[in-house]
Design an enzyme around this catalytic site. Sequence first.
Site, PDB file in Angstrom:
ATOM      1  CB  CYS A 112       6.476   2.800   4.706  1.00 12.96           C
ATOM      2  SG  CYS A 112       6.767   2.359   6.432  1.00 12.96           S
ATOM      3  CG  HIS A 125      -4.783   9.708   0.390  1.00  8.51           C
ATOM      4  ND1 HIS A 125      -5.493   9.314   1.498  1.00  8.51           N
ATOM      5  CD2 HIS A 125      -3.785  10.500   0.849  1.00  8.51           C
ATOM      6  CE1 HIS A 125      -4.954   9.856   2.582  1.00  8.51           C
ATOM      7  NE2 HIS A 125      -3.917  10.564   2.222  1.00  8.51           N
ATOM      8  CG  HIS A 162      14.160  -5.655 -12.735  1.00  8.00           C
ATOM      9  ND1 HIS A 162      14.883  -6.826 -12.602  1.00  8.00           N
ATOM     10  CD2 HIS A 162      14.600  -5.071 -13.878  1.00  8.00           C
ATOM     11  CE1 HIS A 162      15.710  -6.936 -13.619  1.00  8.00           C
ATOM     12  NE2 HIS A 162      15.562  -5.882 -14.408  1.00  8.00           N
ATOM     13  CG  HIS A 218       7.443  -0.790   2.164  1.00 11.15           C
ATOM     14  ND1 HIS A 218       8.659  -0.361   2.662  1.00 11.15           N
ATOM     15  CD2 HIS A 218       6.595  -0.844   3.222  1.00 11.15           C
ATOM     16  CE1 HIS A 218       8.542  -0.155   3.959  1.00 11.15           C
ATOM     17  NE2 HIS A 218       7.313  -0.447   4.329  1.00 11.15           N
ATOM     18  CG  ASN A 269       9.806  -1.489   7.506  1.00  9.69           C
ATOM     19  OD1 ASN A 269      10.159  -0.549   6.794  1.00  9.69           O
ATOM     20  ND2 ASN A 269       8.541  -1.700   7.807  1.00  9.69           N
TER      21      ASN A 269
END
Length: 505
Positions: A229, A308, A393, A397, A430
Amino acid sequence: MADNENKNLQNLFLSVRLKYVKLGYHYLISNALYFLVVPFIVVVLRHLSMLTVDDFIQLRENLSYNILAIVLCSVTIVFTSTIYLIISRPRKVYMVDFACYKPEPARMCTKEFYMQLVKQAGTFTEESIAFKRKILGRSGVGQMTYGPEGLMEFPPRRSMADARKETEAVIVGAIDELLAKTGVKPKDIGILVVNSSLFNPTPSLSAMVVNRYKLRGNILSYNLGGMGCSAGLISIDLAKRLLQVHPNSYALVVSTENITFNWYTGNERSMLVTNCLFRVGGAAILLSNRSSDRRSSKYQLVHTIRTHMGSDDKCYDCVMQKEDDTKKIIGVSLSKDLMLVAGDALKTNITALGPLVLPMSEQLLFFASLVAKKIFKVKIKPYIPDFKLAFEHFCIHAGGRGVLDELEKNLELSEWHMEPSRMTLYRFGNTSSSSLWYELAYSEAKGRIRKGDRTWQIAFGSGFKCNSAVWKALRTINPAQEKNPWNDEIDNFPVYVPKIESIAV
């Protein structure tokens, strides 16, 4: 009773005092330069005022022999430094505009209709059906999300042809709207990045876009798969890096995911959650490095930070596409460690992002807490910087209600800050990597975006990754002048989304 009231009043006065102490601290640190420079200037002016005319004449005579050399050296240094800065600075990247795909009303899927499809599928046990009903009721997903055409029929269709049909409808719908909004011709696009994590047919989805819009033959085309995602922000980062080395270019970024081909029909609990959350959606974003586009663009891309965690086995395994226990049915398994892994990834990401965006006052507090804990071994809670001082703002996700709850708590955000993410999850579900753009569209539709406002987009993905992008608004967005997926319905949804909803079956 009186003692309790006095105690509450004391706590209130203490919290108010601490609030103003913190405000005073931020003001002092933010204006420290002025507090240092002004006294220095006063002292210099005081000394100069004490000099006589003879002192100035003597000073001029002492400098007359070297003044020409000083001027020449200064001009040379300034000229050389200016040329170097102009040549070496990276090109600015602007977001001209973006568009989110909104399916036709016939694709709308209520929770009750979803549970009917689950029952009619005939592959789920009673325990799995009850588990799905429980997850769906607590998910934060509302009654107006969209499902793919093939899965909303009985019997469901899950062929490659149906999967292509779903993906093409999303991608083409988003790009058509974007090109109409910007007036940019397909032949002007020099860079194309398409990301879809699970559905990666041959030819690629990027090739499908090239074929559909007859893009030019020398286009730099990339197709990203298997990145979860957070792939949308990876695509933005890739496009940014390409735009910084290819002058006078447009980059088209397309983010989507396919539901038709990735519907799990087994009964392993760790794989059933994704069926309850994911819905149809996609977004197209047009980036530019042309200085002439600054005036017509909405935002400037300020930072992209990628984290990562894949070197750690627990992080790598926490979101995994694989066969279930039957060794026949493929699904996406979510580990119980997912929230813990996401929290660690977020900490690493904001540690890199913080020095770039936070005011000096917050950086000093964070550094002090780090020194106290690491060097002096003081047992204190890690200081969480106040990112509300850096951003107006937040687009987090919309992976699920649990993720949003944790980030709201850990980042100490208000309901107002979380509203775009919660409303996106409630209205569209989602939609994977494209959810961030529905959230930004929500803020625009609410009339919240003002010139100079900063927006932080945060996304998580398999592997495990946490990625951030920071945008600065180049103009105030007037919702009445924008085509937006939230148009005509922005005020029809509750700001507060219930944590648990019953599902009538």
